[in-house]
Design an enzyme around this catalytic site. Structure first.
Site, PDB file in Angstrom:
ATOM      1  N   THR A 254       0.834  -1.206   0.000  1.00 17.47           N
ATOM      2  CA  THR A 254       0.000   0.000   0.000  1.00 17.47           C
ATOM      3  C   THR A 254       0.872   1.260   0.000  1.00 17.47           C
ATOM      4  O   THR A 254       0.615   2.221  -0.734  1.00 17.47           O
ATOM      5  CB  THR A 254      -0.916  -0.011   1.249  1.00 17.47           C
ATOM      6  OG1 THR A 254      -1.729  -1.189   1.182  1.00 17.47           O
ATOM      7  CG2 THR A 254      -1.786   1.218   1.342  1.00 17.47           C
TER       8      THR A 254
ATOM      9  N   ASP B 129       0.639  -8.955  10.163  1.00 14.21           N
ATOM     10  CA  ASP B 129       1.966  -9.586  10.136  1.00 14.21           C
ATOM     11  C   ASP B 129       3.023  -8.879  10.984  1.00 14.21           C
ATOM     12  O   ASP B 129       4.056  -9.470  11.298  1.00 14.21           O
ATOM     13  CB  ASP B 129       2.485  -9.677   8.693  1.00 14.21           C
ATOM     14  CG  ASP B 129       1.735 -10.715   7.861  1.00 14.21           C
ATOM     15  OD1 ASP B 129       0.835 -11.360   8.415  1.00 14.21           O
ATOM     16  OD2 ASP B 129       2.061 -10.871   6.671  1.00 14.21           O
TER      17      ASP B 129
ATOM     18  N   GLY C 251       3.104 -21.974  24.827  1.00 10.69           N
ATOM     19  CA  GLY C 251       3.968 -23.040  25.352  1.00 10.69           C
ATOM     20  C   GLY C 251       4.392 -24.042  24.290  1.00 10.69           C
ATOM     21  O   GLY C 251       4.570 -25.234  24.580  1.00 10.69           O
TER      22      GLY C 251
ATOM     23  N   HIS D 288      -7.540 -17.661   7.994  1.00 15.42           N
ATOM     24  CA  HIS D 288      -8.092 -16.311   8.093  1.00 15.42           C
ATOM     25  C   HIS D 288      -8.817 -16.001   9.398  1.00 15.42           C
ATOM     26  O   HIS D 288      -9.189 -14.838   9.609  1.00 15.42           O
ATOM     27  CB  HIS D 288      -8.997 -16.020   6.885  1.00 15.42           C
ATOM     28  CG  HIS D 288      -8.215 -15.795   5.622  1.00 15.42           C
ATOM     29  ND1 HIS D 288      -7.711 -16.846   4.887  1.00 15.42           N
ATOM     30  CD2 HIS D 288      -7.808 -14.656   5.007  1.00 15.42           C
ATOM     31  CE1 HIS D 288      -7.044 -16.348   3.843  1.00 15.42           C
ATOM     32  NE2 HIS D 288      -7.084 -15.037   3.899  1.00 15.42           N
TER      33      HIS D 288
HETATM   34  N1  LIG Z   1       4.875  -1.974  -6.638  1.00 18.57           N
HETATM   35  C1  LIG Z   1       3.632  -1.460  -6.531  1.00 18.57           C
HETATM   36  N2  LIG Z   1       3.260  -0.446  -7.336  1.00 18.57           N
HETATM   37  C2  LIG Z   1       2.030   0.093  -7.246  1.00 18.57           C
HETATM   38  N3  LIG Z   1       1.088  -0.346  -6.397  1.00 18.57           N
HETATM   39  C3  LIG Z   1       1.405  -1.351  -5.578  1.00 18.57           C
HETATM   40  C4  LIG Z   1       2.689  -1.959  -5.593  1.00 18.57           C
HETATM   41  N4  LIG Z   1       2.715  -2.936  -4.667  1.00 18.57           N
HETATM   42  C5  LIG Z   1       1.491  -2.951  -4.112  1.00 18.57           C
HETATM   43  N5  LIG Z   1       0.697  -2.001  -4.632  1.00 18.57           N
HETATM   44  C6  LIG Z   1      -0.715  -1.720  -4.344  1.00 18.57           C
HETATM   45  O1  LIG Z   1      -0.981  -1.901  -2.958  1.00 18.57           O
HETATM   46  C7  LIG Z   1      -1.962  -2.921  -2.789  1.00 18.57           C
HETATM   47  C8  LIG Z   1      -1.754  -3.604  -1.479  1.00 18.57           C
HETATM   48  O2  LIG Z   1      -0.478  -4.250  -1.485  1.00 18.57           O
HETATM   49  P1  LIG Z   1      -0.293  -5.690  -0.824  1.00 18.57           P
HETATM   50  O3  LIG Z   1       1.143  -6.039  -0.953  1.00 18.57           O
HETATM   51  O4  LIG Z   1      -1.277  -6.634  -1.391  1.00 18.57           O
HETATM   52  O5  LIG Z   1      -0.734  -5.479   0.689  1.00 18.57           O
HETATM   53  P2  LIG Z   1      -0.057  -4.654   1.881  1.00 18.57           P
HETATM   54  O6  LIG Z   1      -0.339  -3.207   1.674  1.00 18.57           O
HETATM   55  O7  LIG Z   1      -0.754  -5.181   3.085  1.00 18.57           O
HETATM   56  O8  LIG Z   1       1.421  -4.968   1.839  1.00 18.57           O
HETATM   57  C9  LIG Z   1      -1.799  -3.801  -4.026  1.00 18.57           C
HETATM   58  O9  LIG Z   1      -2.936  -4.574  -4.279  1.00 18.57           O
HETATM   59  C10 LIG Z   1      -1.577  -2.738  -5.092  1.00 18.57           C
HETATM   60  O10 LIG Z   1      -2.795  -2.126  -5.441  1.00 18.57           O
HETATM   61  O1  LIG Z   2      -6.236 -13.142   2.198  1.00 19.56           O
HETATM   62  P1  LIG Z   2      -5.124 -13.087   1.213  1.00 19.56           P
HETATM   63  O2  LIG Z   2      -5.265 -11.959   0.250  1.00 19.56           O
HETATM   64  O3  LIG Z   2      -4.872 -14.415   0.595  1.00 19.56           O
HETATM   65  O4  LIG Z   2      -3.799 -12.734   2.016  1.00 19.56           O
HETATM   66  C1  LIG Z   2      -3.114 -13.597   2.864  1.00 19.56           C
HETATM   67  C2  LIG Z   2      -2.002 -12.804   3.506  1.00 19.56           C
HETATM   68  O5  LIG Z   2      -2.528 -11.728   4.231  1.00 19.56           O
HETATM   69  C3  LIG Z   2      -1.887 -11.625   5.501  1.00 19.56           C
HETATM   70  O6  LIG Z   2      -2.789 -12.088   6.466  1.00 19.56           O
HETATM   71  C4  LIG Z   2      -1.569 -10.191   5.804  1.00 19.56           C
HETATM   72  O7  LIG Z   2      -0.927  -9.666   4.687  1.00 19.56           O
HETATM   73  P2  LIG Z   2      -0.905  -8.105   4.378  1.00 19.56           P
HETATM   74  O8  LIG Z   2       0.289  -7.578   5.089  1.00 19.56           O
HETATM   75  O9  LIG Z   2      -0.744  -8.014   2.891  1.00 19.56           O
HETATM   76  O10 LIG Z   2      -2.148  -7.502   4.886  1.00 19.56           O
HETATM   77  C5  LIG Z   2      -0.671 -12.533   5.415  1.00 19.56           C
HETATM   78  O11 LIG Z   2      -0.295 -13.058   6.659  1.00 19.56           O
HETATM   79  C6  LIG Z   2      -1.165 -13.589   4.460  1.00 19.56           C
HETATM   80  O12 LIG Z   2      -0.115 -14.217   3.776  1.00 19.56           O
END
Ligand SMILES: Nc1ncnc2c1ncn2[C@@H]1O[C@H](COP(=O)(O)OP(=O)(O)O)[C@@H](O)[C@H]1O
Ligand SMILES: O=P(O)(O)OC[C@H]1O[C@](O)(COP(=O)(O)O)[C@@H](O)[C@@H]1O
Length: 323
Positions: A105, A128, A186, A253
């Site tokens: 994000t 996480d 534990g 989940h």
């Molecule tokens: N490299 C990127 N460039 C642009 N948007 C991105 C990129 N990586 C992630 N995003 C945007 O952020 C959203 C959330 O990222 P994601 O990795 O799925 O979850 P989190 O924010 O929890 O790490 C993605 O679905 C996408 O829309």
């Molecule tokens: O529900 P999805 O989209 O399969 O995502 C699963 C992932 O989301 C998480 O719960 C949290 O991930 P984010 O940091 O992207 O919110 C991870 O632990 C897990 O691998």
């Protein structure tokens, strides 16, 4: 600044609603209009904006999930769609953004600023806990307690039936949840990606005290564990120790849902207030986190690229506590 927007993106996390509430009420308190963007970047591209009032965030502080909904939106990785999103924000009169999510994000927000110039402050929302620049992320504490409750219940069956359970918990690339619920529950062994593990080591743990002396064990496996998932490791253990009654439970989940803990509600509220006040002070491209109980703003660049260390020395505790 006259109008800002708030959105939740990536996975949902308990406490995100408390953060949305804090952002909306802080903006209104300072006389700023606020809209919600539904489904994160998906909604920014679709122009799915909803006006937020004080009433619209009533009675959500204790609700899991996110009233703004969340999504993973691959199109946003493409500058063409980021331009569409930006144009929608301009049309709506949005001058600043509060993004509640994880490092994906924040990467998206950083690119939006770099390409088109719309200031964003992030609030760390992921179960996480794998974000640099904050001791805890929103949702982590609740997820740990949910996993812990499940482990306590699994232990009843493990003990009654003399079984070994491999319990897989979330943490795509990090072992924070596994470490906390493993120690609290534990567990006899905790497997996390930050610590080198081996199947032989797992087998040695299961044998310790004699194969029949303590046949009930809990092994907590983080989702991101490098030697494999809980099913793979359990299979290897079964091949080496066929006399043990081995089961696998993947908590999945359930860890992402439910009413947020007090800690998650409070940190989410503090981070949400700090995000809006940071925007008003002209801050941009930073995450509002909490370190040593104080609000700290960390650049998106650091929050995304620096790795938050897991204290793997805690694993030593597990050995001592099971001696
Ligand atoms: N490299 C990127 N460039 C642009 N948007 C991105 C990129 N990586 C992630 N995003 C945007 O952020 C959203 C959330 O990222 P994601 O990795 O799925 O979850 P989190 O924010 O929890 O790490 C993605 O679905 C996408 O829309
Ligand atoms: O529900 P999805 O989209 O399969 O995502 C699963 C992932 O989301 C998480 O719960 C949290 O991930 P984010 O940091 O992207 O919110 C991870 O632990 C897990 O691998």
């Amino acid at each position: 600044m006259k109008k800002i927007a708030v959105f939740t993106s990536g996975g949902d996390a308990p406490g995100m609603n408390a953060c949305v509430r804090a952002v909306v009420r802080t903006a209104l308190y300072h006389g700023i209009e606020v809209v919600g963007i539904r489904r994160g970047y998906r909604g920014m591209i679709d122009g799915d904006f909803v006006p937020m009032t004080s009433y619209s965030v009533s009675n959500i502080i204790g609700q899991g999930g996110t009233i703004l909904k969340s999504a993973r939106c691959d199109e946003f990785r493409d500058i063409k769609w980021r331009k569409v999103a930006y144009d929608n924000c301009v049309k709506e009169g949005i001058e600043g953004l509060v993004a509640i999510g994880g490092n994906g994000t924040f990467t998206g927000a950083e690119l939006l600023m770099e390409n088109f110039g719309i200031p964003t402050i992030g609030c760390p929302g992921t179960i996480d806990n794998d974000l640099y620049g904050t001791d805890y992320t929103i949702g982590f504490d609740t997820a740990v307690n949910t996993a812990l409750d499940a482990i306590d219940k699994i232990r009843d069956t493990a003990s009654s039936h003399d079984r070994v359970f491999f319990v897989e918990v979330m943490g795509r690339d990090a072992g924070f949840i596994a470490m906390q619920c493993g120690i609290g529950g534990g567990a006899e062994k905790i497997l996390v990606p930050e610590n080198p593990d081996s199947i032989d080591d797992v087998i040695a743990t299961l044998k310790s005290g004699g194969e029949n002396e303590k046949p009930s064990h809990i092994v907590v496996v983080a989702e991101g564990e490098e030697i494999g998932n809980a099913h793979f490791i359990a299979q290897k253990a079964k091949e080496a120790l066929p006399n043990l009654d081995i089961r696998v439970s993947n908590l999945g989940h359930i860890q992402r849902g439910g009413s947020p803990s007090a800690i998650d509600r409070i940190i989410a509220s503090r981070m949400g207030i700090a995000a809006v006040e940071g925007l008003l002070e002209g801050k941009n491209n930073v995450m509002s986190g909490i370190i040593d109980d104080k609000i700290v703003y960390t650049s998106f660049n650091d929050a995304i690229n620096k790795k938050k260390a897991l204290d793997v020395d805690l694993i030593k505790m597990v050995k001592i506590l099971n001696s």
